[in-house]
Write a protein that holds these residues in place. Structure first.
Motif, PDB file in Angstrom:
ATOM      1  N   ALA A 141       0.826  -1.206   0.000  1.00 42.69           N
ATOM      2  CA  ALA A 141       0.000   0.000   0.000  1.00 42.69           C
ATOM      3  C   ALA A 141       0.859   1.254   0.000  1.00 42.69           C
ATOM      4  N   SER A 142       2.002   1.183   0.659  1.00 47.21           N
ATOM      5  CA  SER A 142       2.886   2.352   0.769  1.00 47.21           C
ATOM      6  C   SER A 142       3.751   2.557  -0.477  1.00 47.21           C
ATOM      7  N   ASP A 143       3.775   1.577  -1.382  1.00 44.96           N
ATOM      8  CA  ASP A 143       4.572   1.693  -2.610  1.00 44.96           C
ATOM      9  C   ASP A 143       3.860   0.927  -3.724  1.00 44.96           C
ATOM     10  N   PRO A 144       2.682   1.420  -4.160  1.00 41.98           N
ATOM     11  CA  PRO A 144       1.855   0.673  -5.108  1.00 41.98           C
ATOM     12  C   PRO A 144       2.486   0.473  -6.481  1.00 41.98           C
ATOM     13  N   ASP A 145       3.501   1.258  -6.819  1.00 48.14           N
ATOM     14  CA  ASP A 145       4.134   1.129  -8.127  1.00 48.14           C
ATOM     15  C   ASP A 145       5.239   0.068  -8.152  1.00 48.14           C
ATOM     16  N   GLN A 146       5.578  -0.450  -6.982  1.00 52.84           N
ATOM     17  CA  GLN A 146       6.615  -1.477  -6.943  1.00 52.84           C
ATOM     18  C   GLN A 146       6.101  -2.759  -7.599  1.00 52.84           C
ATOM     19  N   HIS A 147       6.892  -3.333  -8.478  1.00 56.61           N
ATOM     20  CA  HIS A 147       6.491  -4.526  -9.220  1.00 56.61           C
ATOM     21  C   HIS A 147       7.052  -5.761  -8.529  1.00 56.61           C
ATOM     22  N   ARG A 148       6.160  -6.705  -8.159  1.00 57.87           N
ATOM     23  CA  ARG A 148       6.568  -7.932  -7.475  1.00 57.87           C
ATOM     24  C   ARG A 148       6.018  -9.132  -8.248  1.00 57.87           C
ATOM     25  N   PRO A 149       6.694  -9.550  -9.297  1.00 55.72           N
ATOM     26  CA  PRO A 149       6.138 -10.573 -10.189  1.00 55.72           C
ATOM     27  C   PRO A 149       6.373 -12.013  -9.752  1.00 55.72           C
ATOM     28  N   TRP A 150       7.164 -12.228  -8.703  1.00 58.35           N
ATOM     29  CA  TRP A 150       7.581 -13.586  -8.366  1.00 58.35           C
ATOM     30  C   TRP A 150       6.456 -14.383  -7.717  1.00 58.35           C
ATOM     31  N   ASP A 151       6.458 -15.691  -7.936  1.00 55.64           N
ATOM     32  CA  ASP A 151       5.541 -16.598  -7.254  1.00 55.64           C
ATOM     33  C   ASP A 151       6.106 -17.022  -5.906  1.00 55.64           C
ATOM     34  N   ILE A 152       7.418 -17.087  -5.828  1.00 52.26           N
ATOM     35  CA  ILE A 152       8.084 -17.499  -4.594  1.00 52.26           C
ATOM     36  C   ILE A 152       9.471 -16.862  -4.550  1.00 52.26           C
ATOM     37  N   GLY A 153       9.870 -16.422  -3.382  1.00 56.97           N
ATOM     38  CA  GLY A 153      11.201 -15.878  -3.192  1.00 56.97           C
ATOM     39  C   GLY A 153      12.027 -16.814  -2.331  1.00 56.97           C
ATOM     40  N   ILE A 154      13.336 -16.807  -2.552  1.00 64.85           N
ATOM     41  CA  ILE A 154      14.260 -17.641  -1.774  1.00 64.85           C
ATOM     42  C   ILE A 154      15.190 -16.716  -1.003  1.00 64.85           C
ATOM     43  N   LEU A 155      15.226 -16.906   0.323  1.00 64.19           N
ATOM     44  CA  LEU A 155      16.020 -16.051   1.195  1.00 64.19           C
ATOM     45  C   LEU A 155      17.155 -16.832   1.833  1.00 64.19           C
ATOM     46  N   TYR A 156      18.319 -16.214   1.942  1.00 69.11           N
ATOM     47  CA  TYR A 156      19.459 -16.805   2.641  1.00 69.11           C
ATOM     48  C   TYR A 156      20.444 -15.685   2.914  1.00 69.11           C
ATOM     49  N   ASN A 157      21.353 -15.945   3.837  1.00 72.65           N
ATOM     50  CA  ASN A 157      22.393 -14.977   4.141  1.00 72.65           C
ATOM     51  C   ASN A 157      23.699 -15.462   3.532  1.00 72.65           C
ATOM     52  N   GLU A 158      24.495 -16.198   4.310  1.00 68.04           N
ATOM     53  CA  GLU A 158      25.759 -16.734   3.790  1.00 68.04           C
ATOM     54  C   GLU A 158      25.610 -18.150   3.250  1.00 68.04           C
ATOM     55  N   ASP A 159      24.702 -18.919   3.826  1.00 70.97           N
ATOM     56  CA  ASP A 159      24.559 -20.330   3.457  1.00 70.97           C
ATOM     57  C   ASP A 159      23.500 -20.477   2.368  1.00 70.97           C
TER      58      ASP A 159
END
Length: 238
Positions: A141-159
């Motif tokens: 809501a705070s950034d309606p123009d941001q495009h987020r097309p992914w179905d799933i995201g993968i998060l990790y730091n170093e590993d």
């Protein structure tokens, strides 16, 4: 039942599913000062996560631990000194009840018991593997123009060991995959940094798109895909 978490005991397989933001619950003695309809919104809960996590636990015969309160009460996926532990704003919405809240009391009541239980569960496993489950809104809501097309995201730091196994498998299943998108595990990975990376435990961190897992059919689809990929990652890494 402990109010800090819900535990699903699906079996003895050495996989722990962790869902920090699986609940929209606000205890009756806590007043956030917000419209109650916001508790159905992404600012309060990772939509679809509880259902998908429970389904995977049943399919694989493993344990899942789900955060017991809304992320607006306390954010379980934040370091103990992080400013976002007790949010006073979220995606343009003020959370006035948190301005004078006792952070130490909420830490003792929710944050500490949750993470202590995660640690106990992992300590009881011979060769653990973690699946960390989150979901993201396709539109802020705070950034309606941001495009987020992914179905799933993968998060990790170093590993990134499990990420490298999972990403091509997810793409082969027909999903549009964001590698460190829409969030980066370099910045938002507190629970996995604490319980996985700090202890050398392999893990897969996922962010499912909320409009795809809001209903039962989507939850079932993602659970089936993630169960098999999680088992493959565990068998290759744990």
């Amino acid at each position: 039942m402990n109010e800090a978490f819900t535990q699903i005991d699906g079996g003895d397989l050495d996989i722990l599913i962790i869902a920090d933001h699986a609940s929209a619950l606000v205890p009756r003695d806590i007043d956030l000062g917000i419209d109650p309809t916001l508790l159905r919104d992404h600012i309060a809960i990772d939509i679809g996560v509880a259902e998908v996590s429970a389904s995977i636990a049943r399919q694989l015969g493993c344990t899942a631990i789900l955060g017991g309160v809304s992320r607006l009460v306390i954010d379980l996926n934040r370091e103990e000194d992080a400013p976002g532990l007790l949010p006073v704003m979220s995606d343009g919405h003020a959370i006035p009840g948190n301005r004078q809240a006792d952070l130490a009391a909420r830490m003792l009541r929710f944050h500490h018991p949750y993470h202590h239980q995660v640690g106990r569960l992992l300590d009881g496993m011979t060769s653990p593997f973690i699946l960390s489950v989150h979901s993201f809104t396709p539109r802020l809501a705070s950034d309606p123009d941001q495009h987020r097309p992914w179905d799933i995201g993968i998060l990790y730091n170093e590993d990134d060991r499990a990420a490298r196994i999972a990403i091509p498998r997810l793409e082969a299943a027909g999903l549009r995959v964001g590698d460190q998108q829409p969030y980066s595990g370099k910045l938002l990975n507190a629970t996995m940094n604490r319980h996985a990376e700090a202890n050398g435990i392999p893990y897969l961190g996922v962010e499912m798109r909320q409009d795809l897992v809001r209903k039962e059919a989507g939850q079932r689809r993602f659970a089936e895909i993630l169960a098999q990929i999680t088992l493959d990652c565990r068998n290759r890494l744990a």
